[in-house]
Design a protein around this motif. Structure first.
Motif: not given
Length: 235
Positions: A9-12, A122-127, A161-177
């Motif tokens: 859903l987030i990716s769409a 961030d994309k690591s979710k642990s840093r 950043v995530a909307s770029r074609s070469e991106s392979r992940g997303i950071g930020g508050c995904l709970t909000l989205l």
């Protein structure tokens, strides 16, 4: 992603993001997450002192700032505790819960980890890697800052950043989205029953995510549903 995040859903929706306008491009027009959405969904303040989301260099490093706040030597946070300029959240929690540390240190570590893992992930979710902590002179002043506006600005950047074609992940508050999608687009809501929350409670806590498959077929389905979406279906 965290277990409660519906990755397809987030990716769409990320595919619909336009960085130039910070909006989602939908069949009937454009929509975006607003400050009042942040306040209602996350329950964090949108008024107060400004926090910088800039990634420019500061006079002091993030690692030294973490050391100052936890009252530990900067050297003890390097090596295995340091990853790509950030500090592992597990290391921060380990330092603040070590034997002999007082309650203030424990609360400081928990607060730092919460700020990073929930609002400025961030994309690591642990840093812990964002430079937000460099703006804080004292953690006692945390309630005086506009966390909502900083969180939204950071999230806009991560979506770009995530909307770029070469991106392979997303950071930020995904709970909000994800909660924003549920609030405004009923057709994408989970099948579970929504919980009742009080007038002063964050709306995000009302949604119970029912685990779904994360395979590509659901992403394809969400793409097709977005293509058919009409203005009448939006709250």
């Amino acid at each position: 992603m965290a277990p409660h995040i519906d990755a397809p859903l987030i990716s769409a929706f990320v595919e619909r993001w336009q960085p130039d306008t910070n909006t989602f491009h939908l069949p009937f027009g454009e929509m975006t997450i607003m400050l009042h959405d942040v306040q209602a969904i996350l329950g964090i303040p949108i008024d107060g002192r400004a926090l910088s989301c800039s990634e420019t260099d500061h006079e002091r490093s993030l690692i030294s700032r973490v050391g100052e706040l936890l009252l530990v030597r900067e050297e003890s946070l390097r090596g295995a505790h340091c990853v790509k300029g950030g500090v592992k959240v597990s290391s921060i929690l380990g330092k603040c819960s070590a034997s002999g540390r007082d309650e203030t240190c424990q609360v400081t570590g928990w607060l730092m980890s919460t700020i990073e893992c929930c609002l400025f992930t961030d994309k690591s979710k642990s840093r812990l890697s964002s430079k937000i902590l460099l703006d804080l002179d004292r953690l006692d002043d945390v309630p005086k800052y506009s966390w909502g506006s900083a969180c939204l600005a950071f999230h806009y950047r991560q979506l770009g950043v995530a909307s770029r074609s070469e991106s392979r992940g997303i950071g930020g508050c995904l709970t909000l989205l994800q909660a924003w999608i549920y609030e405004h687009f009923p057709c994408f809501r989970p099948r579970s029953v929504r919980k009742d929350v009080g007038p002063d409670e964050p709306l995000a806590s009302s949604w119970v995510y029912a685990a779904e498959s994360k395979d590509k077929s659901r992403l394809v389905s969400f793409r097709a549903r977005l293509d058919r979406l009409t203005l009448e279906e939006v709250l």
